[in-house]
Design an enzyme around this catalytic site. Structure first.
Site, PDB file in Angstrom:
ATOM      1  N   SER A 145       0.879  -1.256  -0.073  1.00 54.93           N
ATOM      2  CA  SER A 145      -0.055   0.047   0.026  1.00 54.93           C
ATOM      3  C   SER A 145       0.867   1.265  -0.168  1.00 54.93           C
ATOM      4  O   SER A 145       2.152   1.322   0.362  1.00 54.93           O
ATOM      5  CB  SER A 145      -0.945  -0.069   1.169  1.00 54.93           C
ATOM      6  N   TYR A 158      -3.261   0.233  10.217  1.00 56.27           N
ATOM      7  CA  TYR A 158      -3.168  -0.350   8.762  1.00 56.27           C
ATOM      8  C   TYR A 158      -1.872  -0.026   8.304  1.00 56.27           C
ATOM      9  O   TYR A 158      -1.257  -0.954   7.618  1.00 56.27           O
ATOM     10  CB  TYR A 158      -4.228   0.266   8.000  1.00 56.27           C
TER      11      TYR A 158
HETATM   12  P1  NAP Z   1     -12.075  -5.448  -0.656  1.00 57.48           P
HETATM   13  O1  NAP Z   1     -12.725  -4.954  -1.705  1.00 57.48           O
HETATM   14  O2  NAP Z   1     -12.527  -5.265   0.993  1.00 57.48           O
HETATM   15  O3  NAP Z   1     -11.716  -7.055  -0.651  1.00 57.48           O
HETATM   16  C1  NAP Z   1     -10.843  -7.947   0.337  1.00 57.48           C
HETATM   17  C2  NAP Z   1     -11.482  -9.138   0.405  1.00 57.48           C
HETATM   18  O4  NAP Z   1     -10.861  -9.638   1.479  1.00 57.48           O
HETATM   19  C3  NAP Z   1     -12.876  -9.125   1.002  1.00 57.48           C
HETATM   20  O5  NAP Z   1     -13.723  -9.881   0.083  1.00 57.48           O
HETATM   21  C4  NAP Z   1     -12.579  -9.725   2.380  1.00 57.48           C
HETATM   22  O6  NAP Z   1     -13.982 -10.101   2.995  1.00 57.48           O
HETATM   23  C5  NAP Z   1     -11.877 -10.414   2.227  1.00 57.48           C
HETATM   24  N1  NAP Z   1     -10.902 -10.860   3.574  1.00 57.48           N
HETATM   25  C6  NAP Z   1     -11.121 -10.187   4.635  1.00 57.48           C
HETATM   26  N2  NAP Z   1     -10.608 -10.746   5.718  1.00 57.48           N
HETATM   27  C7  NAP Z   1     -10.413 -12.219   5.237  1.00 57.48           C
HETATM   28  C8  NAP Z   1      -9.944 -13.344   6.082  1.00 57.48           C
HETATM   29  N3  NAP Z   1      -9.736 -13.336   7.338  1.00 57.48           N
HETATM   30  N4  NAP Z   1      -9.650 -14.534   5.268  1.00 57.48           N
HETATM   31  C9  NAP Z   1      -9.966 -14.439   3.610  1.00 57.48           C
HETATM   32  N5  NAP Z   1     -10.449 -13.325   3.041  1.00 57.48           N
HETATM   33  C10 NAP Z   1     -10.749 -12.108   4.028  1.00 57.48           C
HETATM   34  O7  NAP Z   1     -10.505  -4.631  -0.588  1.00 57.48           O
HETATM   35  P2  NAP Z   1      -9.466  -4.241  -1.545  1.00 57.48           P
HETATM   36  O8  NAP Z   1      -9.688  -2.664  -1.671  1.00 57.48           O
HETATM   37  O9  NAP Z   1      -9.988  -5.262  -3.013  1.00 57.48           O
HETATM   38  O10 NAP Z   1      -8.357  -4.372  -1.025  1.00 57.48           O
HETATM   39  C11 NAP Z   1      -7.333  -5.680  -1.362  1.00 57.48           C
HETATM   40  C12 NAP Z   1      -5.995  -5.527  -0.758  1.00 57.48           C
HETATM   41  O11 NAP Z   1      -5.709  -4.340  -1.436  1.00 57.48           O
HETATM   42  C13 NAP Z   1      -6.045  -5.179   0.651  1.00 57.48           C
HETATM   43  O12 NAP Z   1      -4.760  -6.047   1.021  1.00 57.48           O
HETATM   44  C14 NAP Z   1      -5.920  -3.706   0.581  1.00 57.48           C
HETATM   45  O13 NAP Z   1      -5.126  -3.429   1.880  1.00 57.48           O
HETATM   46  C15 NAP Z   1      -5.039  -3.419  -0.538  1.00 57.48           C
HETATM   47  N6  NAP Z   1      -5.131  -2.149  -1.134  1.00 57.48           N
HETATM   48  C16 NAP Z   1      -6.306  -1.484  -1.255  1.00 57.48           C
HETATM   49  C17 NAP Z   1      -6.266  -0.357  -1.797  1.00 57.48           C
HETATM   50  C18 NAP Z   1      -7.568   0.468  -2.296  1.00 57.48           C
HETATM   51  O14 NAP Z   1      -7.470   1.620  -2.641  1.00 57.48           O
HETATM   52  N7  NAP Z   1      -8.591  -0.156  -2.294  1.00 57.48           N
HETATM   53  C19 NAP Z   1      -5.126   0.367  -1.865  1.00 57.48           C
HETATM   54  C20 NAP Z   1      -3.870   0.016  -1.345  1.00 57.48           C
HETATM   55  C21 NAP Z   1      -4.050  -1.277  -0.883  1.00 57.48           C
HETATM   56  P3  NAP Z   1     -14.861  -9.265   3.903  1.00 57.48           P
HETATM   57  O15 NAP Z   1     -15.383  -8.080   3.070  1.00 57.48           O
HETATM   58  O16 NAP Z   1     -15.829 -10.178   4.326  1.00 57.48           O
HETATM   59  O17 NAP Z   1     -14.029  -8.962   5.194  1.00 57.48           O
END
Ligand code: NAP
Length: 254
Positions: A145, A158
């Site tokens: 991130s 985070y």
């Molecule tokens: P997201 O849409 O919330 O997707 C994350 C998925 O991981 C969700 O389906 C979530 O399920 C699942 N998850 C959570 N806890 C879990 C567990 N214990 N075991 C298995 N699955 C689990 O998030 P995203 O934005 O796509 O983010 C994906 C990754 O990219 C993360 O590591 C995030 O920190 C990183 N990231 C995102 C951004 C951004 O701008 N979006 C920027 C930098 C980094 P639930 O919803 O049920 O919890």
């Protein structure tokens, strides 16, 4: 050289890929020929993702487990290796966000953020790397991130976790590169997903983001596919311990 980015014969496990960035990367990697294993904590969400990808012609499986549960992780990885086949590439993508001022941050939520974003990378990578070491090849990509490098109001746990994932990437690289396992990270800037929906809907934040980011906009998850394909393919066979920022230039601007 034309098949440098070809992913046929690659089996890729992506944690937390029932939606968001993980799902979109799964879609993109499948288009380059990869066989995909969708993991999510929600069986329903994983199943929906699998159905959608199958409709698009992908070869895809579901592995529902909680990435923070050591026994569940070991069992699930052994099951995948035995029943589906060897994992060639692992994406540690599952993550959560919690927002509170530092002085108010509940310790339970600190523990949740650290276990899903950080400890899971250790657990899943260790379970998968044991098989990869025995085979003498593999790739691991950790989703980092901006907060692997930069602090920000209300999300200090985070940032602590994502900073640790950067160093897990480097430490794992140092220990695993000699086994022909490449460990790298992708560090997304701000992308529109469920995790950031509250920020997307916040006009003040979006105005700030557009001024702060040289590209002057939010990222779309599809824009991470190129980095994901590169770090999964033979094109990155001598790329080790690298964090690839896909952030519209945010990291290099003040
Ligand atoms: P997201 O849409 O919330 O997707 C994350 C998925 O991981 C969700 O389906 C979530 O399920 C699942 N998850 C959570 N806890 C879990 C567990 N214990 N075991 C298995 N699955 C689990 O998030 P995203 O934005 O796509 O983010 C994906 C990754 O990219 C993360 O590591 C995030 O920190 C990183 N990231 C995102 C951004 C951004 O701008 N979006 C920027 C930098 C980094 P639930 O919803 O049920 O919890």
């Amino acid at each position: 050289m034309s098949d440098l980015f070809d992913l046929h014969k690659k089996r890729i496990l992506i944690t937390g890929s029932g939606q968001g960035i993980g799902y979109v990367m799964a879609q993109g990697l499948a288009q380059y020929g990869a066989e995909i294993i969708i993991n999510d904590i929600s069986a329903e969400r994983a199943e929906q993702a699998v159905m959608k990808l199958r409709d698009e012609g992908a070869v895809v499986h579901s592995a529902v487990f909680n990435v923070t549960d050591p026994n569940a992780v070991t069992q699930a990885i052994d099951n995948i290796e035995n029943d589906i086949g060897p994992i060639d590439v692992l994406f540690n993508n599952a993550g959560i966000q919690r927002r509170h001022p530092f002085t108010e941050f509940p310790v339970q939520e600190w523990n949740d953020v650290i276990s899903v974003n950080q400890t899971s990378v250790f657990l899943v990578s260790q379970a998968v790397a044991r098989h990869m070491v025995a085979r003498g090849k593999g790739k691991i990509v950790n989703i980092c991130s901006m907060q692997s490098e930069l602090g920000r109001d209300t999300i200090t746990p985070y940032a602590a976790a994502k900073g640790a994932v950067k160093m897990l990437t480097r430490g794992m690289c140092v220990e695993l590169a000699r086994h022909n396992i490449q460990v790298n990270g992708i560090a997304p800037g701000y992308f529109k997903t469920a995790m950031t929906q509250a920020l997307v809907d916040d006009k003040e934040f979006t105005d700030w983001l557009c001024k702060r980011t040289p590209a002057a906009r939010w990222g779309n998850p599809e824009e991470l596919i190129g980095a994901a394909v590169f770090l999964s393919s033979q094109a990155s066979n001598f790329v080790n311990g690298h964090l690839l920022f896909v952030d519209g230039g945010m990291l290099v601007a003040v």
